[in-house]
Design an enzyme around this catalytic site. Structure first.
Site, PDB file in Angstrom:
ATOM      1  N   CYS A 181       0.789  -1.175   0.054  1.00 12.64           N
ATOM      2  CA  CYS A 181       0.038   0.149   0.142  1.00 12.64           C
ATOM      3  C   CYS A 181       0.873   1.214  -0.110  1.00 12.64           C
ATOM      4  O   CYS A 181       1.452   1.590   0.900  1.00 12.64           O
ATOM      5  CB  CYS A 181      -0.609   0.178   1.050  1.00 12.64           C
TER       6      CYS A 181
ATOM      7  N   CYS B 109      -0.401   4.063   1.963  1.00 10.94           N
ATOM      8  CA  CYS B 109      -0.238   3.911   3.343  1.00 10.94           C
ATOM      9  C   CYS B 109       0.996   4.142   4.074  1.00 10.94           C
ATOM     10  O   CYS B 109       1.391   4.873   5.013  1.00 10.94           O
ATOM     11  CB  CYS B 109      -0.600   2.568   3.851  1.00 10.94           C
ATOM     12  N   ASP B 110       2.052   3.780   3.215  1.00  5.85           N
ATOM     13  CA  ASP B 110       3.198   3.697   3.518  1.00  5.85           C
ATOM     14  C   ASP B 110       4.387   4.602   2.799  1.00  5.85           C
ATOM     15  O   ASP B 110       5.483   4.775   3.225  1.00  5.85           O
ATOM     16  CB  ASP B 110       3.857   2.132   3.596  1.00  5.85           C
TER      17      ASP B 110
END
Ligand code: NAP
Length: 319
Positions: free
Chosen positions: A140, A143-144
């Protein structure tokens, strides 16, 4: 005893649904699932390190800590939690019948399905190890990708669909270079996304290539690639790997009793509603969302599903 509301799942959608349902006196029971090799209670956020885009945490929060807080908040309103999977359902008669992995049966007036979707992985041993330890492998980018560990590095993305392109474009904000590795010589992604990627000077393509190994001990240092045509192996140095090869919604236990969309996610035919093809069964989170796939959107649909379930139970005169 017939439950008013059973919630299946334990990600942001499930706990948010439980918080709303419990506060509406539905006395919900949550089947949070059993830990397995592929999944643990709490869902995909249990495999995420820093979450920087969930509102309310200005300094960020670790994925597992966020899940613990959401679970506690649901329990504070007397949500009951069962550490079991629901392995099969009978939606053909009412009350609905659910069977758990403990061999128990439970009847429920309404059900919320929030079982999520699992990111597909390449399933290479070092990929899995580094993904779980926060060693620079992720499924992701949103997300990261913004984490300090990925700044100004050469980052690799695997996949050829819209997700891979979207993640590559997103990563160009942080990376020195993004290398998109695709197993064929043409992309599956929509033409407009392809155009954006091909005209972005920070994105390079490695066509006809598969990743055969992820290199690095504590953090990723590179990849072994194989040319699918010549079978030649090469090494690619990189500081991060983002796997974007699609998601699989967790719907096998439904045994075709609910209508799915063309991509295999639970269909919710009315816009802005979570009602499914079975009256009294609602769906929330990634199991019904092939598009946004964010923790906050999962929480949002969890809220919607609880409100909708409560209104349906009241409308039917069940409570
Ligand atoms: P997808 O369209 O199914 O694409 C998956 C990609 O991963 C394909 O290119 C596939 O290669 C590759 N792949 C699959 N298994 C692989 C493996 N084991 N090793 C290497 N490569 C592998 O999935 P997606 O990109 O996540 O998109 C899902 C849906 O969401 C799509 O309908 C997409 O349009 C939509 N979406 C839209 C947007 C947007 O419009 N902004 C953004 C994200 C997603 P092959 O091509 O060779 O099969």
């Amino acid at each position: 005893m017939t439950e008013k509301l059973a919630i299946i799942g334990s990600g942001p959608a499930a706990w948010t649904a439980a918080i709303y349902a419990a506060r509406a006196n539905l006395n919900p029971v949550v089947y949070e699932g059993e830990p397995s090799r592929a999944m643990v209670p709490g869902g995909q956020l249990m495999f995420t390190t820093e979450v920087e885009n969930y509102p309310g945490f200005p300094s960020g929060i670790q994925g597992p800590d966020l899940m613990e807080l959401l679970r506690k908040q649901a329990e504070n309103f007397q949500t009951r939690v069962q550490a079991a999977d629901i392995t099969s359902v009978q939606f053909g008669s009412h009350p609905f019948l659910l069977k758990s992995s403990e061999g128990k049966e439970v009847e429920a007036l309404a059900v919320i399905i929030a079982t999520g979707a699992m990111a597909n992985w390449l399933n290479l041993p070092n990929e899995q190890r580094l993904a779980h330890s926060g060693g620079g492998v992720s499924a992701c980018a949103i997300c990261d990708g913004g984490l300090p560990a990925y700044r100004d590095k050469v980052l690799a993305v695997v996949g050829g669909g819209d997700s891979a392109i979207e993640e590559s474009l997103y990563l160009t904000k942080f990376a020195s270079k993004v290398i998109l590795i695709h197993r064929r010589d043409s992309l599956r992604a929509s033409p407009i996304m392809q155009e954006r990627a091909k005209t972005n000077p920070k994105i390079e393509f490695k066509w006809n290539s598969i990743v055969t190994d992820v290199l690095g001990d504590k953090v990723i240092s590179g990849l072994t690639l194989q040319d699918t045509k010549t079978k030649e192996e090469t090494t690619l140095d990189c500081g991060g790997l983002f796997v974007a090869i699609g998601h699989t919604p967790n719907v096998a236990f439904l045994d075709d009793q609910i209508t799915l969309d063309e991509k295999g996610f639970i269909a919710t035919p009315t816009p802005w509603r979570t009602a499914t093809s079975v009256e009294g069964v609602f769906a929330a989170g990634d199991v019904m969302d092939p598009y946004f796939k964010q923790a906050i959107t999962a929480a949002g649909t969890g809220c919607m599903s609880a409100l909708e379930a409560e209104r349906w139970i009241t409308f039917k005169g069940f409570a």
